[in-house]
Enzyme design. Structure first.
Site, PDB file in Angstrom:
ATOM      1  CG  HIS A  61      -1.751  -1.152   1.409  1.00 26.58           C
ATOM      2  ND1 HIS A  61      -2.026  -1.699   2.639  1.00 26.58           N
ATOM      3  CD2 HIS A  61      -2.403  -1.923   0.506  1.00 26.58           C
ATOM      4  CE1 HIS A  61      -2.821  -2.745   2.497  1.00 26.58           C
ATOM      5  NE2 HIS A  61      -3.056  -2.909   1.214  1.00 26.58           N
ATOM      6  CE  LYS A  70       1.976   3.536   5.769  1.00 25.75           C
ATOM      7  NZ  LYS A  70       1.341   2.392   5.093  1.00 25.75           N
ATOM      8  CE1 TYR A 130      -0.226   1.706   9.436  1.00 23.14           C
ATOM      9  CE2 TYR A 130      -0.064  -0.371  10.626  1.00 23.14           C
ATOM     10  CZ  TYR A 130      -0.737   0.477   9.750  1.00 23.14           C
ATOM     11  OH  TYR A 130      -1.925   0.067   9.214  1.00 23.14           O
ATOM     12  CG  ASP A 168      -4.209  -5.862   0.280  1.00 25.14           C
ATOM     13  OD1 ASP A 168      -4.523  -4.689  -0.049  1.00 25.14           O
ATOM     14  OD2 ASP A 168      -3.775  -6.147   1.398  1.00 25.14           O
TER      15      ASP A 168
END
Length: 189
Positions: A61, A70, A130, A168
């Site tokens: 992503h 991140k 994250y 996904d």
């Protein structure tokens, strides 16, 4: 804190000091000065946490607008974490790096803005945490297929053992992405 470079410039592994004894452990998971020492001017605005069972693969992503940097870690369990350079114009475009993260060593991976991100769970269950440098934007949430042969991520589990969301599974190949949906290399240079 030990900061380790990877083969992709800008993608860093943070190895914190873990203080443990028979009662448990203590680890400092974030300090702004670590990023300053690494030459990064980073401000986090959002924290996320997910729980997944063995074989779950999430990714790859990224956000086409307001790309997110991140700092990721496995708070519980063990994951294989991947960053892919999808910045249009980057000399490392389409290249990836993978790192195992777990709740023993407490290593963290810094994924700069403009990189696609994904992970698969290697333990029975994992909690993944994250910190993000920009807010989640559903309108620009996109990605590339986890098994894109031109990227060539070597996932540590067999395909038959992986579980992916419908979203996904249907992400396009990197070569199918219109350039307008890719972050530019200038994002963090």
């Amino acid at each position: 804190m030990n900061i380790v470079t990877t083969r992709l410039p800008g993608v860093l592994i943070f190895e914190p000091r873990v203080f443990g004894d028979d009662r448990g452990f203590f680890v400092e998971t974030f300090r702004q000065s670590w990023f300053q020492e690494a030459g990064l001017d980073v401000q986090f605005v959002q924290d996320n946490q997910s729980r997944s069972r063995r074989g779950v693969l999430r990714g790859l992503h990224y956000q086409s607008v307001l790309p997110q940097g991140k700092l990721v870690r496995a708070a519980r369990g063990r994951v294989f974490d991947v960053a892919v350079d999808v910045r249009w114009g980057s000399p490392n475009f389409g290249q990836w790096v993978g790192v195992e993260l777990d709740d023993v060593h407490h290593r963290q991976l810094w994924i700069p803005p403009g990189f696609a991100h994904g992970f698969c769970v290697l333990s029975d269950e994992a909690e993944f945490v994250y910190k993000c440098t920009s807010y989640y934007d559903p309108a620009s949430d996109t990605g590339v297929r986890w098994n894109d042969p031109t990227i060539g991520v070597t996932w540590p589990l067999q395909e038959a053992d992986l579980q992916l969301s419908t979203k996904d599974q249907s992400l396009p190949l990197l070569s199918e992405k219109p350039v307008a949906t890719l972050p530019s290399y200038e994002v963090n240079t």
